[in-house]
Write a protein that holds these residues in place. Sequence first.
Motif, PDB file in Angstrom:
ATOM      1  N   PHE A   1       0.815  -1.222   0.000  1.00  0.00           N
ATOM      2  CA  PHE A   1       0.000   0.000   0.000  1.00  0.00           C
ATOM      3  C   PHE A   1       0.845   1.267   0.000  1.00  0.00           C
ATOM      4  CE2 PHE A   1      -3.139  -2.908   2.124  1.00  0.00           C
ATOM      5  CZ  PHE A   1      -4.081  -2.880   1.100  1.00  0.00           C
ATOM      6  N   GLY A   2       2.142   1.167   0.123  1.00  0.00           N
ATOM      7  CA  GLY A   2       3.009   2.343   0.244  1.00  0.00           C
ATOM      8  C   GLY A   2       3.155   3.117  -1.050  1.00  0.00           C
ATOM      9  N   SER A   3       3.660   4.353  -0.945  1.00  0.00           N
ATOM     10  CA  SER A   3       3.891   5.226  -2.095  1.00  0.00           C
ATOM     11  C   SER A   3       5.292   4.956  -2.674  1.00  0.00           C
ATOM     12  CB  SER A   3       3.762   6.692  -1.678  1.00  0.00           C
ATOM     13  OG  SER A   3       4.655   6.994  -0.632  1.00  0.00           O
ATOM     14  N   PRO A   4       5.574   5.420  -3.888  1.00  0.00           N
ATOM     15  CA  PRO A   4       6.901   5.205  -4.474  1.00  0.00           C
ATOM     16  C   PRO A   4       8.015   5.760  -3.593  1.00  0.00           C
ATOM     17  CG  PRO A   4       5.370   5.991  -6.140  1.00  0.00           C
ATOM     18  CD  PRO A   4       4.664   6.080  -4.834  1.00  0.00           C
ATOM     19  N   ALA A   5       9.138   5.062  -3.542  1.00  0.00           N
ATOM     20  CA  ALA A   5      10.237   5.437  -2.644  1.00  0.00           C
ATOM     21  C   ALA A   5      10.836   6.785  -3.004  1.00  0.00           C
ATOM     22  CB  ALA A   5      11.321   4.353  -2.682  1.00  0.00           C
ATOM     23  N   ALA A   6      10.789   7.187  -4.293  1.00  0.00           N
ATOM     24  CA  ALA A   6      11.417   8.447  -4.709  1.00  0.00           C
ATOM     25  C   ALA A   6      10.665   9.670  -4.185  1.00  0.00           C
ATOM     26  CB  ALA A   6      11.507   8.498  -6.233  1.00  0.00           C
ATOM     27  N   VAL A   7       9.378   9.546  -3.985  1.00  0.00           N
ATOM     28  CA  VAL A   7       8.576  10.690  -3.530  1.00  0.00           C
ATOM     29  C   VAL A   7       7.994  10.448  -2.140  1.00  0.00           C
ATOM     30  CG1 VAL A   7       8.003  11.454  -5.854  1.00  0.00           C
ATOM     31  CG2 VAL A   7       6.532   9.789  -4.722  1.00  0.00           C
ATOM     32  N   ARG A   8       8.483   9.463  -1.425  1.00  0.00           N
ATOM     33  CA  ARG A   8       7.936   9.164  -0.102  1.00  0.00           C
ATOM     34  C   ARG A   8       8.321  10.270   0.881  1.00  0.00           C
ATOM     35  NH1 ARG A   8       9.557   3.452   1.361  1.00  0.00           N
ATOM     36  NH2 ARG A   8       8.204   3.060  -0.445  1.00  0.00           N
ATOM     37  N   GLY A   9       7.325  10.793   1.613  1.00  0.00           N
ATOM     38  CA  GLY A   9       7.569  11.843   2.603  1.00  0.00           C
ATOM     39  C   GLY A   9       7.527  13.248   2.037  1.00  0.00           C
ATOM     40  N   LEU A  10       7.374  13.402   0.729  1.00  0.00           N
ATOM     41  CA  LEU A  10       7.322  14.738   0.126  1.00  0.00           C
ATOM     42  C   LEU A  10       5.899  15.295   0.171  1.00  0.00           C
ATOM     43  CD1 LEU A  10       9.566  14.338  -3.066  1.00  0.00           C
ATOM     44  CD2 LEU A  10      10.222  15.178  -0.813  1.00  0.00           C
ATOM     45  N   HIS A  11       5.790  16.597   0.176  1.00  0.00           N
ATOM     46  CA  HIS A  11       4.500  17.271   0.077  1.00  0.00           C
ATOM     47  C   HIS A  11       3.969  17.115  -1.341  1.00  0.00           C
ATOM     48  CE1 HIS A  11       1.704  20.808   0.084  1.00  0.00           C
ATOM     49  NE2 HIS A  11       1.442  20.325   1.289  1.00  0.00           N
ATOM     50  N   SER A  12       2.657  17.280  -1.507  1.00  0.00           N
ATOM     51  CA  SER A  12       2.063  17.115  -2.834  1.00  0.00           C
ATOM     52  C   SER A  12       2.602  18.127  -3.844  1.00  0.00           C
ATOM     53  CB  SER A  12       0.542  17.249  -2.734  1.00  0.00           C
ATOM     54  OG  SER A  12       0.199  18.517  -2.195  1.00  0.00           O
ATOM     55  N   SER A  13       3.125  19.264  -3.369  1.00  0.00           N
ATOM     56  CA  SER A  13       3.733  20.249  -4.262  1.00  0.00           C
ATOM     57  C   SER A  13       5.170  19.892  -4.621  1.00  0.00           C
ATOM     58  CB  SER A  13       3.693  21.637  -3.618  1.00  0.00           C
ATOM     59  OG  SER A  13       4.368  21.627  -2.376  1.00  0.00           O
ATOM     60  N   GLY A  14       5.749  18.887  -3.974  1.00  0.00           N
ATOM     61  CA  GLY A  14       7.119  18.460  -4.261  1.00  0.00           C
ATOM     62  C   GLY A  14       8.148  18.939  -3.256  1.00  0.00           C
ATOM     63  N   TYR A  15       7.736  19.765  -2.285  1.00  0.00           N
ATOM     64  CA  TYR A  15       8.672  20.267  -1.277  1.00  0.00           C
ATOM     65  C   TYR A  15       8.906  19.204  -0.201  1.00  0.00           C
ATOM     66  CZ  TYR A  15       8.365  25.080  -3.011  1.00  0.00           C
ATOM     67  OH  TYR A  15       8.432  26.210  -3.777  1.00  0.00           O
ATOM     68  N   GLU A  16      10.072  19.309   0.420  1.00  0.00           N
ATOM     69  CA  GLU A  16      10.384  18.483   1.586  1.00  0.00           C
ATOM     70  C   GLU A  16       9.969  19.256   2.836  1.00  0.00           C
ATOM     71  OE1 GLU A  16      14.295  16.640   3.895  1.00  0.00           O
ATOM     72  OE2 GLU A  16      14.499  17.509   1.894  1.00  0.00           O
ATOM     73  N   GLU A  17       9.151  18.629   3.678  1.00  0.00           N
ATOM     74  CA  GLU A  17       8.607  19.322   4.842  1.00  0.00           C
ATOM     75  C   GLU A  17       9.618  19.373   5.980  1.00  0.00           C
ATOM     76  OE1 GLU A  17       4.792  18.169   6.201  1.00  0.00           O
ATOM     77  OE2 GLU A  17       3.983  17.846   4.186  1.00  0.00           O
ATOM     78  N   VAL A  18       9.654  20.563   6.658  1.00  0.00           N
ATOM     79  CA  VAL A  18      10.497  20.762   7.835  1.00  0.00           C
ATOM     80  C   VAL A  18       9.615  21.331   8.935  1.00  0.00           C
ATOM     81  CG1 VAL A  18      12.511  21.936   8.799  1.00  0.00           C
ATOM     82  CG2 VAL A  18      12.539  21.175   6.412  1.00  0.00           C
ATOM     83  N   LEU A  19       9.568  20.668  10.086  1.00  0.00           N
ATOM     84  CA  LEU A  19       8.751  21.121  11.218  1.00  0.00           C
ATOM     85  C   LEU A  19       9.473  22.242  11.962  1.00  0.00           C
ATOM     86  CD1 LEU A  19       5.995  20.309  12.454  1.00  0.00           C
ATOM     87  CD2 LEU A  19       7.266  18.964  14.113  1.00  0.00           C
ATOM     88  N   VAL A  20       8.713  23.324  12.253  1.00  0.00           N
ATOM     89  CA  VAL A  20       9.294  24.531  12.864  1.00  0.00           C
ATOM     90  C   VAL A  20       8.512  24.860  14.120  1.00  0.00           C
ATOM     91  CG1 VAL A  20       9.665  27.003  12.543  1.00  0.00           C
ATOM     92  CG2 VAL A  20      10.155  25.434  10.675  1.00  0.00           C
ATOM     93  N   HIS A  21       9.256  25.238  15.203  1.00  0.00           N
ATOM     94  CA  HIS A  21       8.625  25.610  16.469  1.00  0.00           C
ATOM     95  C   HIS A  21       8.859  27.074  16.848  1.00  0.00           C
ATOM     96  CE1 HIS A  21       8.866  21.204  16.766  1.00  0.00           C
ATOM     97  NE2 HIS A  21       7.795  21.306  17.530  1.00  0.00           N
ATOM     98  N   ARG A  22       9.866  27.716  16.287  1.00  0.00           N
ATOM     99  CA  ARG A  22      10.205  29.104  16.634  1.00  0.00           C
ATOM    100  C   ARG A  22      10.850  29.785  15.428  1.00  0.00           C
ATOM    101  NH1 ARG A  22      15.366  28.161  20.702  1.00  0.00           N
ATOM    102  NH2 ARG A  22      16.514  26.735  19.330  1.00  0.00           N
ATOM    103  N   PRO A  23      10.940  31.112  15.419  1.00  0.00           N
ATOM    104  CA  PRO A  23      11.501  31.819  14.258  1.00  0.00           C
ATOM    105  C   PRO A  23      12.962  31.457  13.971  1.00  0.00           C
ATOM    106  CG  PRO A  23      10.274  33.341  15.643  1.00  0.00           C
ATOM    107  CD  PRO A  23      10.335  32.053  16.386  1.00  0.00           C
ATOM    108  N   GLN A  24      13.729  31.073  15.008  1.00  0.00           N
ATOM    109  CA  GLN A  24      15.144  30.767  14.793  1.00  0.00           C
ATOM    110  C   GLN A  24      15.344  29.470  13.996  1.00  0.00           C
ATOM    111  OE1 GLN A  24      13.748  31.680  17.576  1.00  0.00           O
ATOM    112  NE2 GLN A  24      14.879  33.434  18.424  1.00  0.00           N
TER     113      GLN A  24
END
Length: 229
Positions: free
Chosen positions: A160-183
Amino acid sequence: MAPKKKVEDVEAPVKEAKAEKKQPAPKKAAKAPAKKAEPKAKAPAKHEKPKKKAEPKAEEKPVEKKEEPVAEEEKPKKTFTMTKPRPLPRPVEKSTLDLDEETRRLLGARKTNKASLPEFNRIDSHKNKSLKLSWRKPKGHHSQLRRQRKAKGSLVKVGFGSPAAVRGLHSSGYEEVLVHRPQDIQGITKTQAIRVAGGVGRKKQAEIEKAAKELNIKVLNPLNTFEEV
């Protein structure tokens, strides 16, 4: 005895008297028509003043009208309502990321495959309110889901998994980074986009979005804009 008078001798003078009364009286001569009296001119009353002759009016100059300042239209006061403002839909921005054809094809294939996937919910989460829908692997000895009974749902598998080349990417193609503060924005590349953590308040999230706008970094979950009520 005296001799009786004849009835004819008595009635004769009575008839003559009645005949005289019936004769019409002589008509009077018609009088000449009297002349109508000419109306006398009314004497002016004591309290009325004699009217003066009308004097020619002088030409009036056009009076210049002063323009009055136009009052600003008062805005109608908002009536109190119990309805809460709803968030407006976020504008969908086109991705400025340059993607190769293979990556675009894999992203499109992942989108169509995800649409046909079953829901992987935790076993008995629909029966017990304390159990969340998030997936947990069934490990019970008598678990019908572990034994893969069709009526109990589907197990999570590799297929059921997605292709390995695009796994974890956003639908727009960006790689997501979680942010908690401006720094945390420092050191982010062009192929990455930030996602503000759910525990961050609105004040700090506004600061993060302001800093990201200066560095031209895409924010995947910006603040909501609400409609006016």
